[in-house]
Design a protein around this motif. Sequence first.
Motif, PDB file in Angstrom:
ATOM      1  N   VAL A  32       0.968  -1.337  -0.049  1.00 48.29           N
ATOM      2  CA  VAL A  32       0.003   0.068  -0.153  1.00 48.29           C
ATOM      3  C   VAL A  32       1.094   1.174  -0.164  1.00 48.29           C
ATOM      4  CG1 VAL A  32      -1.833   1.311   1.311  1.00 48.29           C
ATOM      5  CG2 VAL A  32      -2.019  -1.225   0.986  1.00 48.29           C
ATOM      6  N   CYS A  33       2.005   1.322   0.658  1.00 47.92           N
ATOM      7  CA  CYS A  33       2.878   2.357   0.647  1.00 47.92           C
ATOM      8  C   CYS A  33       3.541   2.533  -0.496  1.00 47.92           C
ATOM      9  CB  CYS A  33       4.093   1.964   1.756  1.00 47.92           C
ATOM     10  SG  CYS A  33       3.447   2.149   3.373  1.00 47.92           S
ATOM     11  N   LEU A  34       3.655   1.825  -1.363  1.00 45.25           N
ATOM     12  CA  LEU A  34       3.939   1.758  -2.796  1.00 45.25           C
ATOM     13  C   LEU A  34       3.369   3.122  -3.625  1.00 45.25           C
ATOM     14  CD1 LEU A  34       6.181   0.128  -4.089  1.00 45.25           C
ATOM     15  CD2 LEU A  34       4.182  -1.109  -5.394  1.00 45.25           C
ATOM     16  N   VAL A  35       2.098   3.101  -3.440  1.00 43.63           N
ATOM     17  CA  VAL A  35       1.121   4.141  -3.814  1.00 43.63           C
ATOM     18  C   VAL A  35       1.833   5.534  -3.744  1.00 43.63           C
ATOM     19  CG1 VAL A  35      -1.107   5.193  -3.918  1.00 43.63           C
ATOM     20  CG2 VAL A  35      -0.983   2.570  -3.648  1.00 43.63           C
ATOM     21  N   PHE A  36       2.190   5.737  -2.256  1.00 43.37           N
ATOM     22  CA  PHE A  36       2.580   6.919  -1.700  1.00 43.37           C
ATOM     23  C   PHE A  36       3.945   7.191  -2.026  1.00 43.37           C
ATOM     24  CE2 PHE A  36      -0.736   5.227   0.717  1.00 43.37           C
ATOM     25  CZ  PHE A  36      -1.853   6.085   0.459  1.00 43.37           C
ATOM     26  N   VAL A  37       4.907   6.092  -1.966  1.00 47.97           N
ATOM     27  CA  VAL A  37       6.609   6.450  -2.499  1.00 47.97           C
ATOM     28  C   VAL A  37       6.513   6.760  -3.799  1.00 47.97           C
ATOM     29  CG1 VAL A  37       8.496   5.192  -2.824  1.00 47.97           C
ATOM     30  CG2 VAL A  37       6.897   4.689  -0.657  1.00 47.97           C
ATOM     31  N   THR A  38       5.446   6.203  -4.644  1.00 54.12           N
ATOM     32  CA  THR A  38       5.399   6.627  -6.143  1.00 54.12           C
ATOM     33  C   THR A  38       5.112   8.010  -6.609  1.00 54.12           C
ATOM     34  OG1 THR A  38       3.784   5.277  -6.396  1.00 54.12           O
ATOM     35  CG2 THR A  38       5.969   4.243  -7.007  1.00 54.12           C
ATOM     36  N   VAL A  39       4.557   8.678  -5.649  1.00 58.15           N
ATOM     37  CA  VAL A  39       3.864   9.913  -6.002  1.00 58.15           C
ATOM     38  C   VAL A  39       5.097  11.046  -6.522  1.00 58.15           C
ATOM     39  CG1 VAL A  39       2.951  12.092  -5.017  1.00 58.15           C
ATOM     40  CG2 VAL A  39       1.968   9.885  -4.098  1.00 58.15           C
ATOM     41  N   LYS A  40       6.013  11.013  -6.075  1.00 60.58           N
ATOM     42  CA  LYS A  40       7.177  11.536  -6.563  1.00 60.58           C
ATOM     43  C   LYS A  40       7.795  11.488  -7.732  1.00 60.58           C
ATOM     44  CE  LYS A  40       9.829  11.046  -2.628  1.00 60.58           C
ATOM     45  NZ  LYS A  40      10.827  10.911  -1.887  1.00 60.58           N
ATOM     46  N   LEU A  41       7.387  10.096  -8.382  1.00 62.66           N
ATOM     47  CA  LEU A  41       8.031   9.572  -9.668  1.00 62.66           C
ATOM     48  C   LEU A  41       7.091  10.107 -10.641  1.00 62.66           C
ATOM     49  CD1 LEU A  41       9.127   6.184  -8.476  1.00 62.66           C
ATOM     50  CD2 LEU A  41      10.583   8.462  -8.600  1.00 62.66           C
ATOM     51  N   GLY A  42       5.995  10.651 -10.578  1.00 60.87           N
ATOM     52  CA  GLY A  42       5.362  11.346 -11.621  1.00 60.87           C
ATOM     53  C   GLY A  42       3.977  10.663 -11.723  1.00 60.87           C
ATOM     54  N   THR A  43       3.069  11.198 -12.287  1.00 66.04           N
ATOM     55  CA  THR A  43       1.429  10.954 -12.489  1.00 66.04           C
ATOM     56  C   THR A  43       1.477   9.361 -13.039  1.00 66.04           C
ATOM     57  OG1 THR A  43       1.200  12.950 -12.868  1.00 66.04           O
ATOM     58  CG2 THR A  43      -0.739  11.540 -12.477  1.00 66.04           C
ATOM     59  N   THR A  44       2.102   9.106 -14.266  1.00 68.86           N
ATOM     60  CA  THR A  44       1.834   7.959 -14.898  1.00 68.86           C
ATOM     61  C   THR A  44       2.242   6.841 -14.163  1.00 68.86           C
ATOM     62  OG1 THR A  44       2.873   9.181 -16.687  1.00 68.86           O
ATOM     63  CG2 THR A  44       2.162   7.078 -17.268  1.00 68.86           C
ATOM     64  N   ILE A  45       3.450   6.921 -13.602  1.00 66.53           N
ATOM     65  CA  ILE A  45       4.325   5.815 -12.923  1.00 66.53           C
ATOM     66  C   ILE A  45       3.323   5.569 -11.524  1.00 66.53           C
ATOM     67  CG2 ILE A  45       6.232   5.130 -11.571  1.00 66.53           C
ATOM     68  CD1 ILE A  45       7.826   6.463 -13.567  1.00 66.53           C
ATOM     69  N   ASN A  46       2.966   6.754 -11.037  1.00 66.03           N
ATOM     70  CA  ASN A  46       2.109   6.635  -9.697  1.00 66.03           C
ATOM     71  C   ASN A  46       0.773   5.872  -9.899  1.00 66.03           C
ATOM     72  OD1 ASN A  46       1.215   6.954  -7.125  1.00 66.03           O
ATOM     73  ND2 ASN A  46       0.261   8.855  -7.558  1.00 66.03           N
ATOM     74  N   ILE A  47       0.163   6.216 -11.055  1.00 60.02           N
ATOM     75  CA  ILE A  47      -1.144   5.476 -11.460  1.00 60.02           C
ATOM     76  C   ILE A  47      -0.950   4.085 -11.903  1.00 60.02           C
ATOM     77  CG2 ILE A  47      -2.759   5.347 -13.123  1.00 60.02           C
ATOM     78  CD1 ILE A  47      -2.985   8.432 -13.377  1.00 60.02           C
ATOM     79  N   THR A  48       0.049   4.011 -12.487  1.00 59.55           N
ATOM     80  CA  THR A  48       0.399   2.620 -12.770  1.00 59.55           C
ATOM     81  C   THR A  48       0.736   1.662 -11.673  1.00 59.55           C
ATOM     82  OG1 THR A  48       1.465   3.294 -14.792  1.00 59.55           O
ATOM     83  CG2 THR A  48       1.587   0.878 -14.561  1.00 59.55           C
ATOM     84  N   MET A  49       1.722   2.190 -10.812  1.00 59.35           N
ATOM     85  CA  MET A  49       2.096   1.449  -9.557  1.00 59.35           C
ATOM     86  C   MET A  49       0.852   1.223  -8.480  1.00 59.35           C
ATOM     87  SD  MET A  49       4.934   0.643 -10.106  1.00 59.35           S
ATOM     88  CE  MET A  49       5.427  -0.083  -8.639  1.00 59.35           C
ATOM     89  N   SER A  50       0.015   2.366  -8.499  1.00 64.88           N
ATOM     90  CA  SER A  50      -1.238   2.354  -7.760  1.00 64.88           C
ATOM     91  C   SER A  50      -2.188   1.123  -8.011  1.00 64.88           C
ATOM     92  CB  SER A  50      -1.857   3.545  -7.818  1.00 64.88           C
ATOM     93  OG  SER A  50      -1.221   4.599  -7.416  1.00 64.88           O
ATOM     94  N   ALA A  51      -2.293   0.933  -9.172  1.00 62.75           N
ATOM     95  CA  ALA A  51      -3.040  -0.119  -9.749  1.00 62.75           C
ATOM     96  C   ALA A  51      -2.363  -1.505  -9.483  1.00 62.75           C
ATOM     97  CB  ALA A  51      -3.285   0.066 -11.178  1.00 62.75           C
ATOM     98  N   LEU A  52      -0.946  -1.608  -9.613  1.00 63.71           N
ATOM     99  CA  LEU A  52      -0.422  -2.755  -9.505  1.00 63.71           C
ATOM    100  C   LEU A  52      -0.503  -3.017  -8.048  1.00 63.71           C
ATOM    101  CD1 LEU A  52       2.862  -3.037 -11.608  1.00 63.71           C
ATOM    102  CD2 LEU A  52       1.336  -4.658 -11.191  1.00 63.71           C
ATOM    103  N   SER A  53      -0.242  -2.060  -7.245  1.00 63.22           N
ATOM    104  CA  SER A  53      -0.224  -2.286  -5.716  1.00 63.22           C
ATOM    105  C   SER A  53      -1.508  -2.811  -5.142  1.00 63.22           C
ATOM    106  CB  SER A  53       0.107  -0.983  -5.279  1.00 63.22           C
ATOM    107  OG  SER A  53      -0.774  -0.614  -4.152  1.00 63.22           O
ATOM    108  N   VAL A  54      -2.582  -2.379  -5.896  1.00 59.90           N
ATOM    109  CA  VAL A  54      -4.054  -2.597  -5.389  1.00 59.90           C
ATOM    110  C   VAL A  54      -3.914  -3.917  -5.798  1.00 59.90           C
ATOM    111  CG1 VAL A  54      -6.574  -2.431  -6.104  1.00 59.90           C
ATOM    112  CG2 VAL A  54      -5.114  -0.479  -5.396  1.00 59.90           C
ATOM    113  N   ILE A  55      -3.991  -4.453  -6.992  1.00 53.98           N
ATOM    114  CA  ILE A  55      -4.009  -5.906  -7.399  1.00 53.98           C
ATOM    115  C   ILE A  55      -3.099  -6.759  -6.672  1.00 53.98           C
ATOM    116  CG2 ILE A  55      -3.222  -7.562  -9.131  1.00 53.98           C
ATOM    117  CD1 ILE A  55      -4.007  -5.057 -11.214  1.00 53.98           C
ATOM    118  N   PHE A  56      -1.776  -6.219  -6.253  1.00 54.31           N
ATOM    119  CA  PHE A  56      -1.055  -7.192  -5.302  1.00 54.31           C
ATOM    120  C   PHE A  56      -1.605  -7.118  -4.075  1.00 54.31           C
ATOM    121  CE2 PHE A  56       2.420  -6.740  -8.436  1.00 54.31           C
ATOM    122  CZ  PHE A  56       2.755  -8.032  -8.823  1.00 54.31           C
TER     123      PHE A  56
END
Lengths: 166, 367
Positions: B296-320
Amino acid sequence: MSLLTPETGLLFWMLLSFGIVVFILVKFGFPAILQMIEKRKSYIEESLLEAEKARQELANVKQESKKILDEAYQAQEKIMREAAQLKESLLEDAKEKASLEAQKILNEAKNQIQNEKEAALQDIRRQVADMSVAISEKLLRTNLSNKEEQMHIINRLIDEMNIHKS
Amino acid sequence: MFTNEMKRYLLYILCLTTLVSLPLNAASEKAASEKDINVREIILSEITDSYEWHITTWGNKPISVPLPVIVHSKTSGWHIFMSSKFEEQPVYKGFYIAKEGKYKDKIVEIDENGKEVRPLDISLTKTATALIFNSVLLIILIMSIAHYYKKDGIFPKKGFVILMEMLIMDIYEGVIKPSIGKDYRRYAPYLLTVFFFIFLNNLMGLIPFFPFGATVTGNIAITLTLALCTLLIVNFSGTKEYWKEIFWPEVPAWLKVPVPLMPAVEFIGIFTKPFALMIRLFANIVGGHSIVGGLVCLVFVTVKLGTTINITMSALSVIFTVFIDLIELLIAYIQAYIFTMLSAVFIGLARVEPSHKPVAKETVKQV
């Protein structure tokens, strides 16, 4: 690390609450549930056994009824056969009796005929004798003068009688 | 039919995802406001104990349920107060929560020598409160089932009772009976209690919102107590043969005298078995919760890396997270099952009968 060192306070609460949980559930909770479950298990087992028994009994009854039915069929067949035999024998008997009776009647009729015939012959003889006597009387009384004539008449008469007889 | 089922599953997944991300939202929001996200802190705060029950952070204000603090100081005696007192003033009646050092995040006081010491602390912490809550729940649950059996006779009508019975019978017939053997009826109530205690606490730990979500079984004090109970029961139900096998096992003599090598190994074994039980349960629950936290923290860690990465990582993180949560559900059952099974096996092993049965003795008795 604090994660791996047990806290005294938490140990205390855990011992207390777990102790109470164990006490209540071991004393009142699970034994009651398990007892009921085991009771039901034995009830079901018994029911199954009883059902099996009933099934066997039913099979027995079925077999028995089949046996009885078979026996009845056999008895019926036997009776029918016997009746047929009886009928046949009765018929045979009747036939025999009838033929015997017929024979008897026939015989009797024959005998009667014979007797009648004999009686008739007897009668004829007697009549012939009577006639001859009468004829002789007549002859003797009237025409005894002419010998030749007498003979002739006698012969003729006898011939006539013979013809008559045959 | 198929599409309906699919829809239902999707709904479940959605619900799960929302539930999973709720508690960590709180922690992450707090961290996010401090700009740098300390993932380790967030995860640790999820699995360690605390004096108040943190629910969420609204804006910059943490919302938490205050819990009673019960401490006994050598100098000033017993003190009972709510943990919210610490929010008002950092030092209350001489007690304060240590910010660092050996007693980090624990209540400490300063003794006469000016040293920071721990008072006797039996506060109703988050874990303790959850523990008591779950214990009460468990008692109500099991007693209500027992009650329904009394009411409905041997054929219960409630689906819930039948479901619970299925669980009970699974453990009773599938674990306790084959593991213990002859005397299984004597130990069944205790082992079932242990199973449901662990299972319920595991499940409650998975539900992320108040008043659930405390990782009770992920606390070493809890698993220690459980393992200790197993240790005591195993050794108190040990037969003569069990003790003989420990102190005079059937091994070549040189392994026993003059150096009692095997007896020592066997003796240590008495303690390592429950120790393994303790660590296994603790580590599994902590591990599972940490992974969920990390994902779940992945969502917030990736905020800094830009919107695209953040959204992708958020989706991934939710699935995982959903995936891991489902696994955790499995683990909740499996760990309770394993703890119960191993306890049953240890009891069964302690109740060994000698392989060469003393038949003569018994026959003599009968004669």
